[in-house]
Design a protein around this motif. Sequence first.
Motif, PDB file in Angstrom:
ATOM      1  N   ASP A 139     -19.656   9.425 -17.353  1.00 39.29           N
ATOM      2  CA  ASP A 139     -18.691  10.328 -17.370  1.00 39.29           C
ATOM      3  C   ASP A 139     -17.380   9.699 -18.326  1.00 39.29           C
ATOM      4  OD1 ASP A 139     -19.728  12.738 -16.587  1.00 39.29           O
ATOM      5  OD2 ASP A 139     -18.588  12.820 -14.859  1.00 39.29           O
ATOM      6  N   THR A 140     -16.694  10.273 -19.238  1.00 37.14           N
ATOM      7  CA  THR A 140     -15.594   9.573 -19.597  1.00 37.14           C
ATOM      8  C   THR A 140     -14.234  10.499 -19.226  1.00 37.14           C
ATOM      9  OG1 THR A 140     -16.397  10.526 -21.791  1.00 37.14           O
ATOM     10  CG2 THR A 140     -16.603   8.146 -21.447  1.00 37.14           C
ATOM     11  N   LEU A 141     -13.198   9.657 -19.111  1.00 36.37           N
ATOM     12  CA  LEU A 141     -12.213  10.623 -18.882  1.00 36.37           C
ATOM     13  C   LEU A 141     -11.282  10.868 -20.406  1.00 36.37           C
ATOM     14  CD1 LEU A 141      -9.738   9.357 -15.979  1.00 36.37           C
ATOM     15  CD2 LEU A 141     -11.230  11.720 -16.231  1.00 36.37           C
ATOM     16  N   ARG A 174     -16.628  19.221 -13.980  1.00 36.42           N
ATOM     17  CA  ARG A 174     -17.264  18.326 -14.887  1.00 36.42           C
ATOM     18  C   ARG A 174     -18.403  18.708 -15.435  1.00 36.42           C
ATOM     19  NH1 ARG A 174     -15.913  15.356 -11.159  1.00 36.42           N
ATOM     20  NH2 ARG A 174     -14.623  14.065 -12.176  1.00 36.42           N
ATOM     21  N   THR A 199       7.112  12.420  -1.542  1.00 32.48           N
ATOM     22  CA  THR A 199       6.848  12.520  -2.967  1.00 32.48           C
ATOM     23  C   THR A 199       5.894  13.435  -3.285  1.00 32.48           C
ATOM     24  OG1 THR A 199       5.450  10.518  -2.514  1.00 32.48           O
ATOM     25  CG2 THR A 199       7.583  10.019  -3.439  1.00 32.48           C
ATOM     26  N   ASN A 200       4.966  13.943  -2.280  1.00 37.54           N
ATOM     27  CA  ASN A 200       3.981  14.773  -2.735  1.00 37.54           C
ATOM     28  C   ASN A 200       3.954  15.905  -1.896  1.00 37.54           C
ATOM     29  OD1 ASN A 200       2.542  11.859  -2.445  1.00 37.54           O
ATOM     30  ND2 ASN A 200       2.188  12.943  -4.378  1.00 37.54           N
ATOM     31  N   MET A 246       5.584   6.422   6.935  1.00 36.96           N
ATOM     32  CA  MET A 246       4.880   6.855   5.948  1.00 36.96           C
ATOM     33  C   MET A 246       5.082   8.086   5.447  1.00 36.96           C
ATOM     34  SD  MET A 246       3.019   4.652   4.758  1.00 36.96           S
ATOM     35  CE  MET A 246       2.187   5.849   3.790  1.00 36.96           C
ATOM     36  N   GLU A 247       5.909   8.909   6.084  1.00 35.86           N
ATOM     37  CA  GLU A 247       5.844  10.580   5.692  1.00 35.86           C
ATOM     38  C   GLU A 247       6.918  10.505   4.656  1.00 35.86           C
ATOM     39  OE1 GLU A 247       3.861  12.547   6.717  1.00 35.86           O
ATOM     40  OE2 GLU A 247       2.912  11.248   8.123  1.00 35.86           O
ATOM     41  N   ASN A 248       6.564   9.954   3.501  1.00 39.88           N
ATOM     42  CA  ASN A 248       7.706  10.247   2.282  1.00 39.88           C
ATOM     43  C   ASN A 248       7.066  11.495   1.788  1.00 39.88           C
ATOM     44  OD1 ASN A 248       5.355   9.915   0.821  1.00 39.88           O
ATOM     45  ND2 ASN A 248       6.081   7.703   0.246  1.00 39.88           N
ATOM     46  N   GLN A 271       0.926  20.737  -4.148  1.00 42.17           N
ATOM     47  CA  GLN A 271      -0.418  20.809  -3.805  1.00 42.17           C
ATOM     48  C   GLN A 271      -1.278  19.577  -4.697  1.00 42.17           C
ATOM     49  OE1 GLN A 271      -1.014  23.887  -2.091  1.00 42.17           O
ATOM     50  NE2 GLN A 271      -2.232  22.580  -1.000  1.00 42.17           N
ATOM     51  N   ILE A 272      -2.381  19.337  -3.974  1.00 38.07           N
ATOM     52  CA  ILE A 272      -3.125  18.078  -4.469  1.00 38.07           C
ATOM     53  C   ILE A 272      -4.575  19.088  -5.158  1.00 38.07           C
ATOM     54  CG2 ILE A 272      -4.564  16.132  -4.299  1.00 38.07           C
ATOM     55  CD1 ILE A 272      -2.276  15.599  -2.016  1.00 38.07           C
ATOM     56  N   ILE A 273      -4.496  18.948  -6.342  1.00 44.60           N
ATOM     57  CA  ILE A 273      -5.499  19.887  -6.667  1.00 44.60           C
ATOM     58  C   ILE A 273      -6.505  19.132  -7.558  1.00 44.60           C
ATOM     59  CG2 ILE A 273      -6.266  21.885  -8.518  1.00 44.60           C
ATOM     60  CD1 ILE A 273      -3.149  22.279  -8.365  1.00 44.60           C
ATOM     61  N   PRO A 274      -7.853  19.324  -7.307  1.00 43.65           N
ATOM     62  CA  PRO A 274      -8.914  18.419  -8.054  1.00 43.65           C
ATOM     63  C   PRO A 274      -9.054  18.835  -9.601  1.00 43.65           C
ATOM     64  CG  PRO A 274      -9.871  19.652  -6.506  1.00 43.65           C
ATOM     65  CD  PRO A 274      -8.284  19.959  -6.349  1.00 43.65           C
ATOM     66  N   PRO A 275      -9.485  17.940 -10.616  1.00 47.49           N
ATOM     67  CA  PRO A 275      -9.490  18.232 -11.856  1.00 47.49           C
ATOM     68  C   PRO A 275     -10.743  19.128 -12.038  1.00 47.49           C
ATOM     69  CG  PRO A 275     -10.348  16.148 -11.325  1.00 47.49           C
ATOM     70  CD  PRO A 275      -9.907  16.806 -10.178  1.00 47.49           C
TER      71      PRO A 275
END
Lengths: 327, 294
Positions: B291-293, B16, B5-6, B1-3, B9-13
């Motif tokens: 909410d629309t994207l 809103r 690709t990421n 599982m430890e690929n 950092q994973i950043i929230p948008p």
Amino acid sequence: MSLLVVDNVSVEFKTRDGIVEPLSGISFKIDAGEILGLVGETGSGKSVTAQAIMGLLPFLNGRVSSGRICFRDQDLLAISEDQYQKIRGNHISLISQNPMTSLDPVYKVGDQIVEGLRQHVVIARDDAVKRAVNVMTSLGIPNSEKVFFQYPHQLSGGLKQRIVIAMGLCADPHLLIADEPTTALDVTVQAQIVELFRKTVAQRNIGLIMITHDLGVISNLCDTVVVMYAGHVVEKGRVQEVFANPMHPYTRALLKCIPKFGMPERSLKAIQGNVPSVSTFPGGCRYHLRCPDMKPICMTEAPQTLQAGNGIEVQCHQFGPNWREEL
Amino acid sequence: MENTTNQNQIIPPANRWIRRLKKLKNNRAGVLGLIIIAGLIITALFADYIAPYSYKAQDLSLMNIPPSMDHIMGTDEFGRDVFSRIILGSRISVYVGVVSVGLSVLIGSLLGALAGYYEGWLDRVLSTVTDLTWSLPEILVALLLVAVVGAGVECVIIAIALTYWAQYARLIRGQILMLKNEIYVEATRSLGATDFTILFKHLFPNAIAPVIVAATIGIGQAIVLEATLGFLGMGAQPPLPSWGAMMSNGTAYLFISPWVIIFPGLAMMITVFGFNLFGDVLVDIMDIREDTLK
């Protein structure tokens, strides 16, 4: 040691009109790395089987009235609810019937995957997020880092189904139960999801119970098949054997119902009648009302499970000692 | 599982809330409600700085003066500035409205959620208590409390909290009864969630929206009720300027100085109106499904 053994399990529910028994003495087992298909019409008891294994029946006014469910040699019927909570989602995961509604609409999908994971594994949130995104990516979700922060209503059905599968897989369970995971999806997405399951089982060496009424999915994906009718297992065995040489009249009828390309118009087959409702299961063989080969004995005596050749087990008088053609 | 690709950092948008507030532009009534509420809160917070006179400064040479440049809303029978008293009175109104309804929502949603989730005997007991509470008139409960602990703002708050919670309990119970059959509840349970997690983390946020709307309207009602009790002499005690008490005192001079009654009445009307409009806005803001994207 089998991964899961379901041994002669009966389930009863308390209803307003008394006690009903939607499952009567079903047995099967599954090993690691094996895919087992559970097939039958609506009302045959497939989902109840899943709920029984997950220990969800007490929440639905039901209980396992007899039999044994053993998971890795642990008797699941003997443990407390607290212990069960540690098994659910951690060792056994259920992917429930409808991906459209199995996600909580007020949370981002990523947070829901992380929640399931952190329920069982002590892991920092950042690491959990990374792991969730990795699982999502491995399930073929494009732009996982973005999808992670979206709400269920913003995603398509196929994506939602993958999210639900990711929720089930994130804590690395040993057994996955998928309750009609492809029913709500269109055919191309279905094919992708089936492929996904095959890969996941092979990679992680886990067991998968695939509940479906789609015989195409079964023949494509599963190693063994368990055919259920009205709370009984009527036939089970290796998929190739059962599909090549179906023994029980119900299995035969099911296989005849598969539409094929180039069929003449109006030739789509159906099995006459309906699955009887759980309060009106007939005596004798429960299939006799719809069975083309019915004999008097079918009305009075419930058939025993018989060992046929090729490892197939079948529950039908036709293959028993009391069957005489002239009757 | 430890690929790999990421690695990044994973950043929230981005938050809103900005998008949600923008949505409000098309909702004029909502904006009006928001302005009224904001104005009220600012008034209550900075009352000491806004009020030109002290709320209790009496000047018997200036009794019952009609609105003028010095006293824009006139003075009452003790020569106190009505405008200053209304400004100070907003504190009592906001305090009573928010605290009493806050308490009722807290009690009501907790009991309602437990009743709806567990059903059975717990539900029967809680529902009976709820129905009994529902049948109690607020004013009688307040009278009883006054008899026991004496008049005052706290007494009004407790009286309102003790009677209003029933409506929120019913609302939440109905919502939970409906929502607990949703498939995501079963899905959450199959992931190993406890009753506590299911109830408070998943069912509650889904069930709370109508309660919040009802609560904003409830705040308006509570403010009116406080005025009613004040009018009957059970609320804030003199010289504290509650709007209801001001009107009550003014009745004696209705034909000599009607402004003593009219202005507190107007203030209350606008406040209640504002809370009602605000309730609608909250629905829009809180519904993430809108909410629309983009």
